[in-house]
Design a protein around this motif. Sequence first.
Motif, mmCIF file in Angstrom:
data_model
loop_
_atom_site.group_PDB
_atom_site.id
_atom_site.type_symbol
_atom_site.label_atom_id
_atom_site.label_comp_id
_atom_site.label_asym_id
_atom_site.label_seq_id
_atom_site.Cartn_x
_atom_site.Cartn_y
_atom_site.Cartn_z
ATOM 1 N N LYS A 163 -3.283 4.902 10.156
ATOM 2 C CA LYS A 163 -4.362 4.244 9.397
ATOM 3 C C LYS A 163 -4.294 2.731 9.576
ATOM 4 C CE LYS A 163 -5.210 2.742 4.686
ATOM 5 N NZ LYS A 163 -4.781 2.845 3.275
ATOM 6 N N TRP A 164 -3.104 2.161 9.411
ATOM 7 C CA TRP A 164 -2.980 0.703 9.464
ATOM 8 C C TRP A 164 -3.061 0.166 10.888
ATOM 9 C CZ3 TRP A 164 -3.845 -2.889 6.062
ATOM 10 C CH2 TRP A 164 -3.849 -2.530 4.704
ATOM 11 N N CYS A 204 6.231 9.132 3.800
ATOM 12 C CA CYS A 204 5.036 8.491 3.252
ATOM 13 C C CYS A 204 4.609 7.312 4.128
ATOM 14 C CB CYS A 204 5.322 8.033 1.825
ATOM 15 S SG CYS A 204 3.911 7.329 0.960
ATOM 16 N N GLN A 207 1.066 6.576 6.941
ATOM 17 C CA GLN A 207 0.152 5.436 6.881
ATOM 18 C C GLN A 207 0.109 4.627 8.176
ATOM 19 O OE1 GLN A 207 -1.940 4.901 4.193
ATOM 20 N NE2 GLN A 207 -1.103 6.931 3.748
ATOM 21 N N ARG A 263 1.461 4.090 -3.169
ATOM 22 C CA ARG A 263 1.254 5.530 -2.996
ATOM 23 C C ARG A 263 2.532 6.304 -3.344
ATOM 24 N NH1 ARG A 263 -3.200 6.885 0.347
ATOM 25 N NH2 ARG A 263 -4.350 5.047 1.038
ATOM 26 N N ASP A 286 0.835 -1.200 0.000
ATOM 27 C CA ASP A 286 0.000 0.000 0.000
ATOM 28 C C ASP A 286 0.872 1.254 0.000
ATOM 29 O OD1 ASP A 286 -2.381 1.601 0.255
ATOM 30 O OD2 ASP A 286 -1.968 1.773 2.391
ATOM 31 N N VAL A 287 1.879 1.282 0.880
ATOM 32 C CA VAL A 287 2.770 2.450 0.975
ATOM 33 C C VAL A 287 3.570 2.624 -0.311
ATOM 34 C CG1 VAL A 287 4.749 3.435 2.191
ATOM 35 C CG2 VAL A 287 2.935 2.327 3.484
#
Length: 314
Positions: free
Chosen positions: A296-297, A289, A293, A112, A108-109
């Motif tokens: 969120k995770w 970055c 995240q 992005r 995911d990271v």
Amino acid sequence: MNLNALRYFLEVAKCQSIRRASERLHVAASAISRQISALEHELDCTLLERRSDGVTLTAAGERLRIHGQKIDAQVLLVRSDIDELRNMHRGTLRIATVEGITEHFLPDVLTRYAEMFPDVRIEVAIMSRDATVDSLERYESDVGFVYDHAHHDAIEIIADYRQPLHAFVPSRHPLACGTPVSLKQLLNYDHVLPDSRFGISQLLRRAAKREKAIVAPRMVSNQLNFLRKLAHMNNCVVFMPVQAAYSELLSAELIPVNLECKAFANRNLSIAYRKRRPLPPAALSFSDCAQEQFRKWQQLDKEALDRAQSAWTV
């Protein structure tokens, strides 16, 4: 000193083989051998002991490897700094990471990040906690993700992502109903473990020693994905953070054990880098970055765990 020759030497030292270095660099083995011979002539010493099955470093070769890694890291930094002056994010970002975050969080990271900086080439090496720390120390990676970071003189932590260790069992296991157990009781059941280079194994053995419990895994592996499948097929206990079992939790293939173990609770995933090494712009922007995240995770992990625990019947 010829920087290409030094780069060839470092790759040979890493692969312990001129042939394997040739395959990785896409350079003829004869050319690599000539460049290393030129280095040996320049330094007036033997750098490699050549054998039929590969090469080993001499004492002089080991010293050149240590200094050469620092030189190579500085060359990469110079290139990155020049790119930054041109308002560009280019070059190569080298990441070393433990396996536990490679199915959801890290992809995911990276997705992005790649969308924001499409000109950065990304290299990801998945390895054990100890190997990740070694990779950072040897300047082979720019940033690393490690669990259970113990103090290391050469490593600096940028940020932490809270990830306790949990025990999981298949849905048909006797402990899937949520029966409370101690670690000593849990280890009486068949269990599988990562090998001793993994922080999971090291943490479990420390906790078991304090409780005078016996760690006798039925199977050992160097891959968490393989261990998840083994645990599911053989109805065994498996130890890992929520991130490493995220899909299985959502599908109810694995259920968390109702385990009380304080040693497992205070555990973090850390972004780390080599101390006293200025990070190139690409590595700095990637670290930012990743940190964005984390929260969120952490919330997604909590929601997945809470949902799985709500299925307990005890």
